[in-house]
Scaffold this motif. Structure first.
Motif, PDB file in Angstrom:
ATOM      1  N   SER A   1       0.815  -1.219   0.000  1.00  0.00           N
ATOM      2  CA  SER A   1       0.000   0.000   0.000  1.00  0.00           C
ATOM      3  C   SER A   1       0.843   1.261   0.000  1.00  0.00           C
ATOM      4  CB  SER A   1      -0.929   0.007   1.221  1.00  0.00           C
ATOM      5  OG  SER A   1      -0.185  -0.107   2.421  1.00  0.00           O
ATOM      6  N   ILE A   2       2.091   1.183   0.480  1.00  0.00           N
ATOM      7  CA  ILE A   2       3.004   2.324   0.457  1.00  0.00           C
ATOM      8  C   ILE A   2       4.146   1.997  -0.486  1.00  0.00           C
ATOM      9  CG2 ILE A   2       4.443   3.865   1.834  1.00  0.00           C
ATOM     10  CD1 ILE A   2       1.511   3.932   2.591  1.00  0.00           C
ATOM     11  N   GLY A   3       4.458   2.916  -1.384  1.00  0.00           N
ATOM     12  CA  GLY A   3       5.516   2.653  -2.346  1.00  0.00           C
ATOM     13  C   GLY A   3       5.152   1.558  -3.318  1.00  0.00           C
ATOM     14  N   GLY A   4       3.849   1.375  -3.524  1.00  0.00           N
ATOM     15  CA  GLY A   4       3.380   0.323  -4.419  1.00  0.00           C
ATOM     16  C   GLY A   4       2.185   0.765  -5.235  1.00  0.00           C
ATOM     17  N   GLU A   5       1.040   0.152  -4.932  1.00  0.00           N
ATOM     18  CA  GLU A   5      -0.145   0.322  -5.773  1.00  0.00           C
ATOM     19  C   GLU A   5      -0.677   1.757  -5.829  1.00  0.00           C
ATOM     20  OE1 GLU A   5       1.088  -3.076  -5.837  1.00  0.00           O
ATOM     21  OE2 GLU A   5       0.158  -2.864  -3.864  1.00  0.00           O
ATOM     22  N   TRP A   6      -0.653   2.482  -4.705  1.00  0.00           N
ATOM     23  CA  TRP A   6      -1.199   3.841  -4.724  1.00  0.00           C
ATOM     24  C   TRP A   6      -0.302   4.772  -5.521  1.00  0.00           C
ATOM     25  CZ3 TRP A   6      -5.545   2.320  -4.202  1.00  0.00           C
ATOM     26  CH2 TRP A   6      -6.050   1.634  -3.102  1.00  0.00           C
TER      27      TRP A   6
ATOM     28  N   GLU B   1       1.156   9.890  -1.351  1.00  0.00           N
ATOM     29  CA  GLU B   1       0.549   9.102  -2.422  1.00  0.00           C
ATOM     30  C   GLU B   1      -0.961   9.298  -2.476  1.00  0.00           C
ATOM     31  OE1 GLU B   1       1.980   5.097  -1.967  1.00  0.00           O
ATOM     32  OE2 GLU B   1       4.074   5.731  -2.098  1.00  0.00           O
ATOM     33  N   GLN B   2      -1.607   9.388  -1.306  1.00  0.00           N
ATOM     34  CA  GLN B   2      -3.044   9.633  -1.301  1.00  0.00           C
ATOM     35  C   GLN B   2      -3.361  11.065  -1.702  1.00  0.00           C
ATOM     36  OE1 GLN B   2      -5.466   8.179   1.908  1.00  0.00           O
ATOM     37  NE2 GLN B   2      -4.201   6.372   2.233  1.00  0.00           N
ATOM     38  N   GLY B   3      -2.569  12.014  -1.205  1.00  0.00           N
ATOM     39  CA  GLY B   3      -2.781  13.408  -1.583  1.00  0.00           C
ATOM     40  C   GLY B   3      -2.650  13.591  -3.080  1.00  0.00           C
ATOM     41  N   PHE B   4      -1.707  12.878  -3.674  1.00  0.00           N
ATOM     42  CA  PHE B   4      -1.477  12.950  -5.121  1.00  0.00           C
ATOM     43  C   PHE B   4      -2.703  12.484  -5.899  1.00  0.00           C
ATOM     44  CE2 PHE B   4       0.775  10.996  -8.946  1.00  0.00           C
ATOM     45  CZ  PHE B   4       0.929  12.214  -9.597  1.00  0.00           C
ATOM     46  N   TYR B   5      -3.228  11.293  -5.566  1.00  0.00           N
ATOM     47  CA  TYR B   5      -4.369  10.836  -6.358  1.00  0.00           C
ATOM     48  C   TYR B   5      -5.646  11.608  -6.017  1.00  0.00           C
ATOM     49  CZ  TYR B   5      -6.032   7.354  -2.770  1.00  0.00           C
ATOM     50  OH  TYR B   5      -6.510   6.705  -1.652  1.00  0.00           O
ATOM     51  N   GLY B   6      -5.664  12.265  -4.841  1.00  0.00           N
ATOM     52  CA  GLY B   6      -6.779  13.166  -4.542  1.00  0.00           C
ATOM     53  C   GLY B   6      -6.783  14.364  -5.474  1.00  0.00           C
ATOM     54  N   LEU B   7      -5.601  14.948  -5.693  1.00  0.00           N
ATOM     55  CA  LEU B   7      -5.481  16.067  -6.629  1.00  0.00           C
ATOM     56  C   LEU B   7      -5.846  15.637  -8.043  1.00  0.00           C
ATOM     57  CD1 LEU B   7      -2.141  17.827  -5.572  1.00  0.00           C
ATOM     58  CD2 LEU B   7      -4.453  18.318  -4.803  1.00  0.00           C
TER      59      LEU B   7
ATOM     60  N   GLY C   1       3.351   4.321   7.567  1.00  0.00           N
ATOM     61  CA  GLY C   1       3.337   5.716   7.143  1.00  0.00           C
ATOM     62  C   GLY C   1       4.702   6.372   7.112  1.00  0.00           C
ATOM     63  N   HIS C   2       5.756   5.630   7.481  1.00  0.00           N
ATOM     64  CA  HIS C   2       7.112   6.195   7.482  1.00  0.00           C
ATOM     65  C   HIS C   2       7.571   6.428   6.052  1.00  0.00           C
ATOM     66  CE1 HIS C   2      11.451   6.530   8.213  1.00  0.00           C
ATOM     67  NE2 HIS C   2      11.177   6.676   9.495  1.00  0.00           N
ATOM     68  N   GLU C   3       8.324   7.485   5.823  1.00  0.00           N
ATOM     69  CA  GLU C   3       8.764   7.809   4.471  1.00  0.00           C
ATOM     70  C   GLU C   3       9.642   6.727   3.859  1.00  0.00           C
ATOM     71  OE1 GLU C   3      11.238  11.258   4.249  1.00  0.00           O
ATOM     72  OE2 GLU C   3      12.176  10.873   6.183  1.00  0.00           O
ATOM     73  N   ASN C   4      10.247   5.881   4.689  1.00  0.00           N
ATOM     74  CA  ASN C   4      11.086   4.795   4.184  1.00  0.00           C
ATOM     75  C   ASN C   4      10.428   3.425   4.340  1.00  0.00           C
ATOM     76  OD1 ASN C   4      13.233   6.487   3.403  1.00  0.00           O
ATOM     77  ND2 ASN C   4      13.982   6.555   5.497  1.00  0.00           N
ATOM     78  N   GLN C   5       9.112   3.417   4.537  1.00  0.00           N
ATOM     79  CA  GLN C   5       8.412   2.155   4.747  1.00  0.00           C
ATOM     80  C   GLN C   5       8.604   1.187   3.583  1.00  0.00           C
ATOM     81  OE1 GLN C   5       4.240   2.498   5.723  1.00  0.00           O
ATOM     82  NE2 GLN C   5       3.826   0.340   5.371  1.00  0.00           N
TER      83      GLN C   5
END
Length: 551
Positions: free
Chosen positions: A54-59, A309-315, A373-377
């Motif tokens: 979910s982080i650094g992947g599909e979103w 990533e969520q903010g991006f697809y929200g925009l 939610g860590h930037e390096n997750q």
């Protein structure tokens, strides 16, 4: 008559002032477009090799694929090969309980024009035909099953192993029957697993429920439920135009409701969702940091990968709505990245040492509770899933902790797929110590060096410049060009205010790491002699392996 005219003039001026104030608070289309381009660039830079997750992947993939920000098809092709290898590795079983794992992958694959019914010979849609297993996660299950199936207008799959074969209507009815008294939804509200906190509507879950139901507005019961939910959300929207989840105002909650409006075809400036002149879009933009993505909360420090990533697809959802394009999740017009050739995501560079190997994923979905939610997750999870790096405990990674020179040697040897073998090079590295083999192998291949000709100091904390030297030597073994002359190194390092503090023996290596973005060049300082954090080490090794085509 003059008094009447003065009155009309005053009224007009007052009206114009109100309009002007409204305009001041509104985000312009040019600002929206600029933020999308900037965030797209940031995600492309930070998520160099998207993994399954979910982080650094599909979103990240979804956002980039549905945006106007152009990137090479190779990026998506490499991602698809990663997905294919992952699916083959787990024999088509992504998770035994969390079926949103299937839904998330289906949505991302659909966005890049790939068929989720045949990924390495496995049909990812089939799992969503099992009603009981899909709804096990609470509202997330049926919500994302609908979004995934509808993203490509896929027929409901038949699942021979399901006790109850699902239908779209069953998922719709499940969502409707779990609607709360206040009009919205929560994760387990209305289910047998409901807790006290689930009795109040959550904007994240409500927003996603509205997204799933958006396509079914022709059903009177769905239309009514959505109107009730919109009324509920309008009431709880805060004075800045945003939303809070679990008592904290955050960007992700705003995103889900913003996407919901766009999926429903409701204008962002619908009067129900404008508070003190602020729309949801205006609120979301207050979390945006140019060049660094989005914050989770306004008092947060630095960007947050999940929020970004969520903010991006929200925009993107808003931009598509404003341009009259189909919505984020309706993908008749999707990317076409073409056929995936056998050379896509090829293993290693041409000059790679013959002993260097690409590691396979052996621990599917491995994560830690303190990196969410860590930037390096994504980097940590990518390494952990290949058993390159471990947590301090089974469940804790401790991202801000330091690392010893012995631990670092073990990680770099594992990352390169080398076999550990102890040697008698250093008097302070006894053969019976767990790290002896890793230090011996790293020394044999010229990756590490001692503190002196006879000692290694395995328990000493490794510094940033020491880590850079080791990673650079490893990168050279992987076939990368690591040579930087004195002038080139100085030009690269001089952007940092403390570059003069770097030891001469580390300058070339640090220049290489910053130039290849193995280290974050956005930082103001190098801090060469400071201990490097575990999360930073994970990011360095992840970036090095990606650049070397070993992920």
């Amino acid at each position: 008559m003059k008094l009447l005219r003065k009155g009309i003039s005053a009224l007009l001026i007052f009206t114009m002032l109100l309009s002007f104030n409204s305009y001041v608070f509104a985000t312009s289309t040019s600002e929206l477009d600029a933020a999308i381009t900037d965030t797209g660039k940031y995600i492309y830079k930070t998520v160099k090799s998207p993994q399954v997750g979910s982080i650094g992947g599909e979103w990240a993939v979804l956002g980039l694929a549905r945006s106007s920000y152009e990137i090479p098809d190779k990026y998506y092709k490499n991602y698809y090969k990663t997905v294919e290898n992952y699916v083959k590795g787990c024999k088509g079983v992504l998770h035994k309980k969390k079926y949103t794992e299937y839904s998330r992958l289906i949505v991302a694959l659909t966005s890049i024009g790939k068929d989720p019914s045949d990924v390495g010979g496995y049909n990812l849609l089939t799992a969503l035909g099992d009603y009981d297993k899909t709804i096990w996660q609470g509202m997330n299950g049926p919500i994302w099953a609908l979004i995934a199936l509808d993203s490509g207008n896929y027929p409901m799959p038949r699942n021979k192993e399901a006790k109850v074969q699902a239908t779209r209507d069953m998922y719709i009815n499940r969502i409707l029957e779990c609607q709360l008294a206040d009009g919205g939804w929560s994760l387990f509200g209305g289910t047998t697993s409901q807790s006290i906190g689930d009795s109040v509507s959550d904007p994240d879950i409500t927003g996603m429920a509205l997204q799933a139901l958006a396509k079914y507005q022709y059903k009177s019961e769905v239309k009514r439920a959505c109107e009730e939910a919109l009324t509920c959300m309008s009431k709880i929207q805060n004075s800045q135009g945003g939303f809070s989840s679990w008592g904290t105002a955050n960007s992700e909650s705003c995103v889900q409701m913003l996407v919901a409006l766009c999926e429903l075809g409701i204008s962002v400036d619908d009067k129900r969702f404008v508070k003190n002149g602020n729309t949801m879009l205006d609120n979301l933009m207050t979390f945006y940091k140019k060049g660094n993505g989005f914050l989770h909360t306004k008092n947060g420090s630095g960007s947050n990968q999940m929020a970004t990533e969520q903010g991006f697809y929200g925009l993107i959802a808003v931009q598509r709505a404003l341009k009259g394009k189909e919505s984020l999740y309706r993908m008749r017009n999707k990317l076409d990245i073409g056929e995936i050739s056998s050379t896509a995501n090829s293993v290693g560079l041409e000059d790679k040492h013959k002993d260097i190997k690409k590691l396979k994923i052996t621990r599917m979905g491995k994560t830690f509770i303190d990196i969410k939610g860590h930037e390096n997750q994504s980097a940590i999870e990518a390494l952990a899933s290949r058993e390159i790096i471990n947590g301090k405990t089974k469940d804790l990674f401790e991202p801000d902790a330091t690392m010893t020179r012995g631990e670092f040697a073990s990680i770099i040897v594992k990352a390169l797929g080398l076999k550990p073998k102890a040697i008698d090079e250093f008097i302070d590295v006894k053969k019976d110590k767990w790290y002896a083999g890793y230090i011996g192998t790293a020394n044999t291949y010229g990756i590490i060096s001692g503190k002196s000709s006879t000692t290694y100091a395995p328990n000493a904390i490794i510094t940033r410049e020491e880590a850079a030297v080791v990673v650079t030597r490893a990168a050279k073994l992987c076939g990368m060009d690591t040579q930087y002359n004195t002038m080139a190194a100085r030009d690269i390092l001089s952007q940092f205010i403390d570059y003069v503090k770097v030891n001469k023996w580390a300058r070339q290596s640090l220049a290489f790491c910053y130039d290849k973005e193995i280290l974050d060049s956005a930082a103001m300082e190098i801090l060469p002699k400071e201990p490097i954090k575990r999360c930073e080490i994970a990011r360095m090794i992840y970036n090095m392996l990606y650049n070397a085509r070993l992920l």
